[in-house]
Scaffold this motif. Structure first.
Motif, short mmCIF file in Angstrom:
data_model
loop_
_atom_site.label_atom_id
_atom_site.label_comp_id
_atom_site.label_asym_id
_atom_site.label_seq_id
_atom_site.Cartn_x
_atom_site.Cartn_y
_atom_site.Cartn_z
N LYS B 278 2.37 -5.45 2.31
CA LYS B 278 2.19 -4.46 1.20
C LYS B 278 1.25 -3.99 0.57
O LYS B 278 2.44 -4.50 -0.52
N VAL B 279 0.11 -3.84 -0.42
CA VAL B 279 -0.25 -3.70 -1.45
C VAL B 279 0.28 -2.52 -1.77
O VAL B 279 0.23 -1.24 -0.98
N ILE B 280 0.75 -2.52 -3.37
CA ILE B 280 0.78 -0.87 -3.83
C ILE B 280 0.68 -0.78 -5.45
O ILE B 280 0.35 -2.47 -5.95
N GLU B 281 0.32 -0.03 -5.16
CA GLU B 281 -0.36 0.12 -7.09
C GLU B 281 0.40 0.69 -8.14
O GLU B 281 1.37 1.85 -8.26
N GLU B 282 1.32 0.41 -9.28
CA GLU B 282 1.92 0.35 -10.33
C GLU B 282 0.95 0.99 -11.80
O GLU B 282 0.47 -0.34 -11.97
#
Lengths: 373, 399
Positions: B278-282
């Motif tokens: 799961k790619v998340i952008e923080e």
């Protein structure tokens, strides 16, 4: 003029599907749209369906007529002759193109030491023979092809997925670069070939029984072609990957080579090439037939058979020229044919004819009240 | 009457002219290649083909003589060298049944791409040939070792790989096509299995070796070569491959071992490893969350544990979860710090899940990969225990 032979709707459907699914399914479709190629197929299918609507509109105006008779009705005599003659050439060029395609394929994969010219001669001779026997005969041959070969071909398309080597993640991301590359690929490239080539059926329509009600059949066959192409495209993307499709000459064959079902059904691409060859015969025969009957109408004679041999010789020479250089052949296929040949012949002249017809009608309406006075 | 005569003439003509003999090759006259090896040579390449001898295989003496012979030639380019082999073979080599392609590590370091083009272009060669890199030994030596279970060593190597993929950890099915697909794809670099020879190589090439009850030389598939932008830059050892496989999540059957005391172990046979990304952008930075889901069978218990107790099983699962996570982290660290190469495909995942983000990272992905934040968790489910529950000798075992 037109012989008293008839084919029924089922045969028409089969001829359309087999023609549409001819040589172009060997090459990758919409390769520059990468993983979105399947969207290209769907959009082109919609384009193809709108073409069918256009053709059927024309057919409604001129019932029981071939494309050439329609031109004669609409344009002046000499212009109609010139356009019709160009169409004869167009049918011949497409036929030669298909011969070139399958000759290259056959000599690459199965008959590598046979000189290509021999393959071409044999293909042309058999196609000539089929056309000589007439449309009823090869329409019946079409049924045979459809029952035995299309299911097999369909199996070859889903075979790679059954072989457990599919990675459906390769379809992602959807619409990475937006809609622009998709429209660029579908129009005019995929729109003209395979879907646009359906114009050849305006030459065959008079042979169909009850030919005013062909619209549903034609739409259904478009849908079938679309489904067939959708299957190939998705299979190619999920098995060999969009990047690999771009550099392959025949991605479909590449995917079929990967078929290995339970270590039992494998190495089937020889059979696949052979089946593609038979399938493409139909396409060659239909285009040869269209060219011969077309020449028959243009020169106002009463037997199309006398044109088969000269046209076949032209087709043979053109095809032999086209296979001299694979790279050039592909370049012409993708950069010149769609614009210079596909668009004007599959769309341009038809729209022109419709436009001229309605302008004439308008003028007639204007004139009529004057005549009453 | 006339019709019949014409018909007969046509039939005779067709029968005699359409026998499709043009360019035909009989099976026993073909030089069937079962394996191919590419080594470095001062002049360019040294290429070895392993030819199956159908005459021997078909005859009764098959058991008492070699089923294959190897032929080597050297030359400047691959294609030229392969055609040069005709001088020794007396016919053109036929590649459709080639089972394995072995490339020496030096070739892989310097000019792998240059050497490989021929294998795509040639329509005879199929993409299902296994692709391996020879480590420490010459590639031709791997082909020269005589194998026992299959008389043809090319077939044998292919079968080893297939069996390993099915029943043993630490392997990823790598045929020729997969390697190139990985090299071509954005955001992933290729990794290829290594192969080497253990034992007495000189004796292993001789026919007497097969007559010994214990072979003196044998082929071993080990280590994983990392191809950064198509060039070999280093190797992952067997321990690292475990972590690599966990990250990749394509392996079905692996044996995972965890010590329970100084000398004893718990063994787990995984039946399915599925890894989710799961790619998340923080706040402008990319972060990848990896979850390794494992379903497994208990394979062997070396310590005193009561697995009929649900709590104990939970504890066992926790131990293995930790093992999976530490393995994965260790490999990841090695890839990020030491090799700076993404062979797992984090880039590909970002490409698929966040195509917009990927556009900025695409150009020098391996640099971004070095500092990529990855969060690994795992979930192990032991749902089968084999034939028994507890070890029958449970009470004699150490806690």
């Amino acid at each position: 003029m037109i012989e008293n032979t008839k084919i029924n709707k089922l045969q028409l459907y089969i001829l359309t599907v087999v023609t549409g699914s001819g040589s172009s399914m060997l090459y990758g479709i919409g390769t520059h749209a990468n993983q979105d190629a399947w969207i290209v197929v769907l959009i082109s299918m919609l384009g193809g369906m709108s073409l069918i609507l256009l053709y059927c509109w024309l057919l409604k105006l001129f019932p029981d007529a071939t494309l050439f008779h329609m031109f004669e009705n609409v344009f002046n005599k000499y212009l109609a002759k010139i356009i019709s003659f160009l169409y004869v050439l167009y049918f011949a060029i497409i036929a030669s193109h298909v011969i070139g395609d399958i000759t290259t394929l056959t000599s690459l994969y199965i008959l590598s030491e046979t000189p290509p010219i021999i393959i071409e001669i044999i293909i042309t001779l058999i196609a000539m023979y089929g056309v000589f026997l007439g449309i009823e005969t090869f329409a019946r041959f079409g049924i045979l092809v459809f029952i035995f070969i299309v299911p097999l071909i369909f199996f070859f398309f889903i075979g790679p997925i059954l072989s457990n080597q599919a990675n459906f993640e390769q379809l992602l991301p959807i619409l990475e670069n937006g809609w622009r590359p998709i429209f660029k690929e579908s129009f005019p490239l995929i729109f003209t070939n395979p879907f646009g080539e359906i114009i050849v059926f305006l030459m065959i329509i008079p042979y169909v029984t009850n030919n005013q009600k062909v619209l549903p059949v034609a739409l259904l066959s478009m849908l079938s072609i679309g489904i067939l192409f959708l299957t190939i495209t998705v299979t190619n993307i999920v098995t060999i990957g969009p990047k690999f499709i771009e550099i392959s000459l025949y991605p479909t064959i590449q995917a079929i080579r990967g078929i290995n079902i339970l270590n039992f059904i494998q190495r089937v691409e020889g059979l696949a090439v052979f089946l593609f060859l038979i399938l493409n015969y139909m396409k060659i025969m239909i285009f040869l037939f269209a060219a011969a009957t077309g020449a028959n109408i243009v020169f106002k004679t009463n037997n199309y058979r006398k044109y088969i041999i000269p046209i076949s010789i032209v087709v043979f020479i053109l095809s032999h020229l086209s296979i001299q250089d694979v790279v050039l052949h592909l370049y012409i296929d993708t950069h010149i044919v769609p614009y210079a040949i596909g668009l004007p012949f599959e769309l341009g002249f038809v729209i022109l004819a419709l436009g001229v017809y309605y302008i004439k009608e308008l003028l007639k309406i204007d004139k009529k009240p004057k005549a009453v006075k | 009457m006339k019709r019949i005569i014409i018909l007969i003439l046509v039939v005779i003509f067709s029968l005699s002219s359409l026998t499709s003999c043009w360019g035909s090759r009989e099976l026993d006259e073909m030089a069937l290649v079962s394996g191919l090896a590419i080594d470095n040579h001062p002049e360019g390449y040294e290429i070895t083909v392993q030819i199956m001898l159908p005459r021997v295989a078909a005859s009764e003496q098959a058991a008492s003589s070699l089923a294959t012979r190897n032929f080597s030639e050297h030359g400047e380019s691959v294609f030229q060298t392969i055609r040069r082999l005709i001088r020794r073979l007396s016919r053109k080599a036929f590649f459709s049944h080639c089972q394995v392609i072995i490339v020496h590590e030096d070739v892989a370091r310097e000019k792998l791409f240059e050497a490989m083009d021929f294998f795509f272009r040639d329509p005879e060669l199929r993409s299902d040939a296994v692709f391996l890199i020879a480590k420490d030994v010459k590639a031709k030596d791997v082909l020269s070792v005589l194998t026992v279970m299959d008389p043809v060593s090319g077939v044998s190597i292919n079968k080893i790989l297939q069996a390993m993929q099915k029943y043993f950890q630490a392997n990823r099915d790598m045929n020729f096509h997969d390697v190139v697909a990985d090299i071509l794809a954005d955001g992933i670099d290729a990794a290829v299995r290594g192969v080497t020879v253990k034992g007495n190589l000189e004796k292993g090439k001789k026919y007497e070796d097969i007559q010994e009850s214990e072979p003196v030389a044998y082929i071993v598939i080990e280590d994983l070569a990392i191809l950064k932008e198509g060039k070999l830059i280093g190797w992952l050892n067997e321990d690292d491959i475990k972590g690599y496989n966990n990250l990749l999540g394509k392996i079905q059957n692996a044996i995972i071992t965890v010590p329970c005391s100084d000398t004893n172990f718990y063994n787990l046979e995984t039946r399915k490893i599925k890894t989710k990304y799961k790619v998340i952008e923080e706040d402008g930075k990319v972060k990848v969350k990896v979850k390794i889901n494992v379903t497994a069978t208990l394979g062997e218990i070396g310590c005193n544990i009561d697995i009929t107790d649900d709590k104990e099983i939970k504890r066992l699962q926790k131990i293995f979860e930790e093992e999976f996570v530490t393995n994965a982290y260790r490999t990841l660290e090695k890839l990020q710090k030491e090799y700076k190469t993404d062979i797992v495909g984090f880039g590909e995942e970002i490409h698929r899940q966040k195509p917009k983000l990927w556009k900025n990272l695409k150009d020098d992905w391996n640099k971004h990969f070095e500092t990529l934040e990855v969060d690994i968790t795992s979930n192990v489910k032991i749902d089968k225990t084999g034939k028994n529950t507890n070890n029958p000798l449970n009470k004699y075992l150490k806690k």
